[in-house]
Design a protein around this motif. Sequence first.
Motif, PDB file in Angstrom:
ATOM      1  N   UNK A  18       0.808  -1.227   0.000  1.00  0.00           N
ATOM      2  CA  UNK A  18       0.000   0.000   0.000  1.00  0.00           C
ATOM      3  C   UNK A  18       0.842   1.279   0.000  1.00  0.00           C
ATOM      4  N   UNK A  19       1.999   1.231   0.678  1.00  0.00           N
ATOM      5  CA  UNK A  19       2.831   2.445   0.698  1.00  0.00           C
ATOM      6  C   UNK A  19       3.401   2.746  -0.691  1.00  0.00           C
ATOM      7  N   UNK A  20       3.723   1.690  -1.438  1.00  0.00           N
ATOM      8  CA  UNK A  20       4.234   1.908  -2.796  1.00  0.00           C
ATOM      9  C   UNK A  20       3.140   2.483  -3.683  1.00  0.00           C
ATOM     10  N   UNK A  21       1.926   1.960  -3.486  1.00  0.00           N
ATOM     11  CA  UNK A  21       0.802   2.458  -4.296  1.00  0.00           C
ATOM     12  C   UNK A  21       0.590   3.942  -4.067  1.00  0.00           C
ATOM     13  N   UNK A  22       0.585   4.334  -2.807  1.00  0.00           N
ATOM     14  CA  UNK A  22       0.308   5.731  -2.485  1.00  0.00           C
ATOM     15  C   UNK A  22       1.482   6.618  -2.898  1.00  0.00           C
ATOM     16  N   UNK A  23       2.695   6.115  -2.688  1.00  0.00           N
ATOM     17  CA  UNK A  23       3.858   6.908  -3.114  1.00  0.00           C
ATOM     18  C   UNK A  23       3.784   7.181  -4.611  1.00  0.00           C
ATOM     19  N   UNK A  24       3.434   6.137  -5.356  1.00  0.00           N
ATOM     20  CA  UNK A  24       3.368   6.292  -6.808  1.00  0.00           C
ATOM     21  C   UNK A  24       2.285   7.298  -7.200  1.00  0.00           C
ATOM     22  N   UNK A  25       1.177   7.231  -6.500  1.00  0.00           N
ATOM     23  CA  UNK A  25       0.075   8.149  -6.799  1.00  0.00           C
ATOM     24  C   UNK A  25       0.521   9.606  -6.566  1.00  0.00           C
ATOM     25  N   UNK A  26       1.222   9.823  -5.436  1.00  0.00           N
ATOM     26  CA  UNK A  26       1.680  11.179  -5.103  1.00  0.00           C
ATOM     27  C   UNK A  26       2.696  11.657  -6.141  1.00  0.00           C
ATOM     28  N   UNK A  27       3.632  10.769  -6.482  1.00  0.00           N
ATOM     29  CA  UNK A  27       4.666  11.139  -7.455  1.00  0.00           C
ATOM     30  C   UNK A  27       4.016  11.529  -8.793  1.00  0.00           C
ATOM     31  N   UNK A  28       3.019  10.735  -9.214  1.00  0.00           N
ATOM     32  CA  UNK A  28       2.361  11.020 -10.496  1.00  0.00           C
ATOM     33  C   UNK A  28       1.710  12.396 -10.499  1.00  0.00           C
ATOM     34  N   UNK A  29       1.125  12.783  -9.385  1.00  0.00           N
ATOM     35  CA  UNK A  29       0.460  14.088  -9.315  1.00  0.00           C
ATOM     36  C   UNK A  29       1.482  15.211  -9.473  1.00  0.00           C
ATOM     37  N   UNK A  30       2.594  15.095  -8.758  1.00  0.00           N
ATOM     38  CA  UNK A  30       3.585  16.172  -8.846  1.00  0.00           C
ATOM     39  C   UNK A  30       4.314  16.181 -10.188  1.00  0.00           C
TER      40      UNK A  30
END
Length: 344
Positions: free
Chosen positions: A104-116
Amino acid sequence: MQAKIDQYTSEINAFQPANADELESFRIKYLGSKGLIKDLFDEFKLVGPEEKRLFGKVLNEFKQHAETKYQEWKESFETKVQNQGIETDLTLPGEGIELGSRHPLSLVRREIVEIFKKLGFTVAEGPEIEDDWHNFSALNFPEEHPARDMQDTFFIKKGGEKGDIALRTHTSSVQVRMMEQGKPPFRSIMPGRVYRNEAISARAHCFFHQIEGLYVDENVSFADLKQTLYYFVQELYGEGTKVRFRPSYFPFTEPSAEMDISCSLCKGDGCNMCKGSGWVEILGCGMVDPNVLENCGIDSKQYTGFAFGMGIERITNLKYEIKDLRLFSENDIRFLKQFQSEIS
Ligand code: PHE
């Protein structure tokens, strides 16, 4: 009648079909429409009431016994046939390989990175073992200043060339490395693992993950900071999520703020997650302190910048309503599997 039942029962018990044909003969002999059990039932119809009372149950039980035996043999032949197929037919598809799931942490990290990334931020990384300069001094933590106690540090070695060696307590150290090595403008986010000397509990851990961001250029203002983070929150939590900034203190930013969002669970009405307030804190931010820019060789009269930092665990907890931090590092497959459907 009892004699017949006894005889058939011992025959059935002794019987062991060698193949499906023998089993079929058995079925015809005992269970068929002209079979021995049918005969017994015909006979039963003719006996007097006294015997009916006596044999009714016995007869039914016997029939049941024969049928169960037959079913058991039948099933065992069927699986044998299936297995034969598998042993001999090499064109059959193999057993499916169970897919893993993303953490789950990788999923959320990826989501945040994609936004920025959409806003033009690049991704930067740095070492987890840091010296005092990059983790503290360059970031304007004065020597022996109590602000260093804000982050309980795991020290590794005393007195390196650039001060004590420690596990980094935040990814702000990557901002320093970046500014030292390059020339503005900088527009990057820094995801990574950080360490703090805390007792492990549901709410604290000795390591966790952060994403920090840095934007340095001419004329960068607090308005830019607010708009960037506002956009981020709308993308991550959905349109209409409210934000508010509260004044705060970090040695490396001035002014500093903490940002809250309207509670994603109750939409601001007040619930357990936001402790009834309708707001939850998600990150720290501020304008990069001119001292930090100068420490990294950047002219603070020409350039300004903003920085922010958030804990990925915190964002993930809010998103998935996870209440115990320890779950992230226990590798319990029952926990991890729940995020399987999110694979993309
Ligand atoms: N480094 C801070 C922390 O770990 C977060 C932060 C980053 C705050 C950037 C302001 C600006 O708590």
